[in-house]
Design a protein around this motif. Sequence first.
Motif, short mmCIF file in Angstrom:
data_model
loop_
_atom_site.label_atom_id
_atom_site.label_comp_id
_atom_site.label_asym_id
_atom_site.label_seq_id
_atom_site.Cartn_x
_atom_site.Cartn_y
_atom_site.Cartn_z
N GLU A 8 0.87 -1.40 -0.01
CA GLU A 8 0.20 0.06 0.10
C GLU A 8 0.98 1.12 0.02
OE1 GLU A 8 -2.70 -0.32 3.35
OE2 GLU A 8 -3.86 -1.87 2.66
N ASP A 9 1.88 1.11 0.48
CA ASP A 9 3.04 2.33 0.58
C ASP A 9 3.96 2.47 -0.67
OD1 ASP A 9 4.13 -0.25 2.15
OD2 ASP A 9 5.99 1.04 1.73
N ALA A 10 3.60 1.73 -1.79
CA ALA A 10 4.41 1.78 -3.07
C ALA A 10 4.46 3.10 -3.42
CB ALA A 10 3.87 0.77 -3.94
N THR A 11 5.74 3.54 -3.94
CA THR A 11 5.94 4.68 -4.49
C THR A 11 5.63 4.78 -6.06
OG1 THR A 11 8.25 4.09 -5.14
CG2 THR A 11 8.15 5.03 -2.90
N ILE A 12 5.56 5.63 -6.52
CA ILE A 12 5.31 5.99 -8.05
C ILE A 12 6.46 5.04 -8.92
CG2 ILE A 12 4.92 7.34 -9.89
CD1 ILE A 12 4.19 9.52 -8.28
N GLU A 13 7.79 4.93 -8.54
CA GLU A 13 8.55 4.33 -9.12
C GLU A 13 8.41 3.16 -9.23
OE1 GLU A 13 10.53 8.27 -7.74
OE2 GLU A 13 9.33 6.50 -6.89
#
Length: 426
Positions: free
Chosen positions: A177-182
């Motif tokens: 859920e905390d994944a970055t855009i990259e």
Amino acid sequence: MTFSVNPDLYKNHSPEQQIYQHLFELVQLKSVSETIECFRDLFIEGTNYVEKEISSALEEITASKKAEKEFYLFLNRCCYILINRWYMQPQMHYAIYQLIAIFNHPSRRILTSRSKSSRRLHVLVKGFINSEQYSTLQRLAQVINQTTHSESHDRNQPLTALIRRYPYLYEHCLLNEDATIEQQWIVKQIQSQVQRKFEIDLSQYVTYQVRLAQVAANNSSLSGTNRIIHPVNNPTLLSDTQVNIALKNFLGKVEGENTYKDLAHNFLHYSSQATCFRAFKDDLYEYLISGIDWEYGKLQFHQRLYAQLQNSLPQADFQKVNDFLIVRTCQKLLNFLIVETSSSPQHFTFLDLIGNQGSICAIGLLLKIILICRKIKPYLAKRVAILFNHYEFANDHNIDWFVALLEELNIALSIHFGNIDLCYFK
């Protein structure tokens, strides 16, 4: 190994930002082996790191009262700084697998000989290894490693080794859920690549099978067929017969003269005339049970399905049907049919349905739902991902049914939501 930096570069930065910047410079200036060795020295060994400013910053992070809550996200981000860089260079994809693997090798130093801060770091890293963040990283490394090397078609591997085969699960199995855009971009790129390859492979395989059938229909000898038609391997873990059955069901007529797309189209047209939400649910019930064997359904399934629908948003029974009600009803149906939560992954209804009606019929029922409400396709993938996580480290023949289901669902979703054209198969 010396890696000189300008101390002024880190002034006024938080400890986390200091380490992020350090890793960003490291991965740009050093070789893969040197970068991984530095990463290991910093996070696994945890003592005598060559850059004192960086080791001090890490000590500050691990000593924080928020460390137990935030350290996993921090270390996950550290890993991705290197992964992002290496992913952009295909010849360095192997490094991603090597990076994630270092967590499986304990420190070379005896724990009791470490300082208090080093022991604290060891405890936090050990917790990270048991976290969902690390499990996700392992799956990602598995996918990238298999993309780089030839993919095994061994069905008897642990389920975790098969994750690459199912791109519809990537969003839920390779991202947190905390994944970055990259991170999201990397997974999206891999997903698109793997999905496209599967569709091409399946199309070529079906073309090959159709041509073989044409030769057989013309009473030609099959002995020389391989010299005329270039053989194409089955891209699934299913038998040729199983693939054929799946294609016939998901492409062809399943109820009378109707395909699944026909049934969904007819239902949407008919249900648009429903006077209220309750009438819509009654229509939906009839639509769903039409493909279920009556003898099986009357035992319990029909009654439970009807009760599930009647208990879905009953306060809205006499309202006009709208998009929100349809989406929520279909979500609740998928919860009921597959699994509701990851915290309690009970799926007796799904097991019973597959055990009595077969996985093709079960997938057909799921198709009926997502074809009338395409917005919930990701929600279906999430339900299946919960089961994937549940069975992930099983390594026995008891999950053969689940592997077959994943393969058949891959075919069904590719046909109805992909760019594959198999109309000639009919």
